[in-house]
Write an enzyme that holds these catalytic residues in place. Structure first.
Site, PDB file in Angstrom:
ATOM      1  N   ALA A  48       0.800  -1.226   0.000  1.00 34.31           N
ATOM      2  CA  ALA A  48       0.000   0.000   0.000  1.00 34.31           C
ATOM      3  C   ALA A  48       0.837   1.283   0.000  1.00 34.31           C
ATOM      4  O   ALA A  48       0.608   2.174  -0.826  1.00 34.31           O
ATOM      5  CB  ALA A  48      -0.973  -0.020   1.178  1.00 34.31           C
ATOM      6  N   ARG A  89      -5.862  -0.274  -8.271  1.00 35.47           N
ATOM      7  CA  ARG A  89      -5.999  -1.165  -7.113  1.00 35.47           C
ATOM      8  C   ARG A  89      -7.047  -0.567  -6.191  1.00 35.47           C
ATOM      9  O   ARG A  89      -6.791   0.439  -5.541  1.00 35.47           O
ATOM     10  CB  ARG A  89      -4.671  -1.311  -6.351  1.00 35.47           C
ATOM     11  CG  ARG A  89      -3.479  -1.850  -7.120  1.00 35.47           C
ATOM     12  CD  ARG A  89      -3.618  -3.296  -7.565  1.00 35.47           C
ATOM     13  NE  ARG A  89      -3.913  -4.236  -6.502  1.00 35.47           N
ATOM     14  CZ  ARG A  89      -3.007  -4.829  -5.716  1.00 35.47           C
ATOM     15  NH1 ARG A  89      -1.718  -4.527  -5.853  1.00 35.47           N
ATOM     16  NH2 ARG A  89      -3.368  -5.717  -4.805  1.00 35.47           N
ATOM     17  N   ASP A 237      -3.694  -2.774   4.256  1.00 38.25           N
ATOM     18  CA  ASP A 237      -3.986  -1.999   3.053  1.00 38.25           C
ATOM     19  C   ASP A 237      -5.066  -0.960   3.299  1.00 38.25           C
ATOM     20  O   ASP A 237      -5.111   0.054   2.601  1.00 38.25           O
ATOM     21  CB  ASP A 237      -4.408  -2.931   1.921  1.00 38.25           C
ATOM     22  CG  ASP A 237      -3.212  -3.652   1.328  1.00 38.25           C
ATOM     23  OD1 ASP A 237      -2.720  -3.203   0.283  1.00 38.25           O
ATOM     24  OD2 ASP A 237      -2.752  -4.635   1.924  1.00 38.25           O
ATOM     25  N   LYS A 248      -3.674  -8.639   3.043  1.00 32.76           N
ATOM     26  CA  LYS A 248      -3.531  -9.754   2.106  1.00 32.76           C
ATOM     27  C   LYS A 248      -4.367 -10.956   2.537  1.00 32.76           C
ATOM     28  O   LYS A 248      -4.438 -11.283   3.716  1.00 32.76           O
ATOM     29  CB  LYS A 248      -2.054 -10.143   1.984  1.00 32.76           C
ATOM     30  CG  LYS A 248      -1.770 -11.245   0.979  1.00 32.76           C
ATOM     31  CD  LYS A 248      -2.275 -10.898  -0.417  1.00 32.76           C
ATOM     32  CE  LYS A 248      -1.665  -9.618  -0.953  1.00 32.76           C
ATOM     33  NZ  LYS A 248      -2.277  -9.177  -2.221  1.00 32.76           N
TER      34      LYS A 248
END
Length: 364
Positions: A48, A89, A237, A248
């Site tokens: 991130a 993303r 993130d 993750k």
């Protein structure tokens, strides 16, 4: 340690291609913002904080190609490019935070000349890059109090120097403890499907001379049952206002296992990862990636053709399973809904433009 990214000074951004690590060390040369967008999409640059810094430099590349007669026209074009970068993303909020910080700089800038505006953008991108490194080191100093002598630390994915502008978040704590002579060691989960733990975390630890043992993801429960790890540290993130954490895929499983085996579960992330606009993790958009990441390994099929695949890149760990969140502004403990808000008080988080994910959910 290799540089995650470097700005050469002549309009060239070089990004370390992490898809080729640990066997090949090469850099992608980016002269267009679309080069940066593609690198983020295919995870050549990942983590991130790292993608936030890369996107900031990508916006500089975009700005240098804009031909506008007025500042208003310049900003309109720049915002369009920012939306393209933001769409790469959807889960990592640092990406959208960095882009909005860059746009805010332009809105407040006095110059009308495009060249001067580009210079200001570059200064801001470089500031984001530098601040991430200093913030990571500060985070590590705060987190040291949670890392005992001889700690055996289980981690997931890669939240080290490769995932940031430098030093790392979760692995930054490990690195600081190692530098302080605390004789720590690491268990690195391989992190399927893209093996960031095996390819990147194990490699980083070996480069630093920190003892590391690689395990498959399915071994974590037995590892904890045998008393081989003292704590779990992961990155993040996005962190919702109530303390729910997107990280993750596989992180949630580790948090449940840590609770079952009564060991601390820590999250390390900069305050730019905290998203107070989302009440809980249920509102965090979760990226789903191509099925080939699961059905193929190193380009070779490992599953029968035609099998159905579900491939979310992230999961959400409920706040109740998190012992503490270590940030660059201090350690945050429950109640998270109160203490996270206090932690980010005073930071300029106002939106300049709403950057929206492809699924239509706001990312900030």
């Amino acid at each position: 340690m290799l540089d995650t990214m470097r700005w050469t000074g002549d309009g060239l951004l070089e990004l370390l291609d992490q898809t080729r690590l640990p066997f090949e060390k090469s850099y992608i040369k980016c002269t267009e913002y679309t080069d940066v967008a593609e690198a983020i999409k295919r995870l050549a640059v990942r983590g991130a904080p790292a993608i936030g810094a890369a996107a900031a430099y990508g916006l500089v590349l975009a700005a240098r190609k804009i031909r506008a007669n007025t500042k208003k026209e310049f900003l309109t074009e720049l915002e369009a490019r920012a939306r393209e970068l933001a769409a790469t993303r959807p889960t990592a909020v640092n990406l959208h935070w960095a882009l909005n910080r860059m746009l805010r700089k332009m809105r407040l800038a006095e110059p009308e000349d495009a060249g001067l505006l580009c210079d200001l953008l570059l200064e801001e991108a470089q500031a984001i890059f530098r601040e991430d490194i200093t913030g990571n080191r500060r985070m590590a100093r705060y987190g040291l109090e949670l890392i005992p002598e001889g700690a055996r630390i289980l981690t997931h994915c890669n939240a080290g120097a490769l995932a940031t502008a430098g030093y790392g978040t979760a692995l930054g704590l490990v690195r600081a403890a190692h530098e302080a002579g605390r004789r720590v060691s690491v268990y690195a989960g391989e992190t399927r499907p893209l093996l960031q733990g095996a390819r990147l975390t194990a490699w980083e630890m070996l480069q630093e001379g920190i003892p590391v043992t690689l395990i498959t993801d399915s071994m974590a429960g037995y590892l904890l049952a045998k008393g081989k790890a003292d704590l779990v540290v992961v990155g993040a993130d996005r962190i919702a206002a109530n303390g729910d954490v997107a990280n993750k895929i596989g992180t949630y499983s580790l948090a449940v296992l840590a609770r079952e085996h009564k060991i601390p579960f820590y999250v390390a992330a900069p305050v730019s990862t905290i998203d107070l606009s989302l009440a809980s993790g249920e509102e965090i958009p979760i990226e789903e990636r191509d099925s080939s990441e699961v059905t193929h390994l190193a380009g070779r099929p490992v599953a029968p053709e035609g099998v159905n695949v579900w491939n979310p890149a992230f999961d959400v760990t409920p706040a109740r399973l998190i012992t503490a969140i270590i940030t660059d502004r201090g350690i945050v403990k429950p109640p998270y809904d109160e203490n996270l808000r206090k932690t980010v008080e005073g930071l300029n988080r106002n939106l300049v433009i709403e950057l929206t994910a492809e699924d239509g959910k706001s990312n900030l």
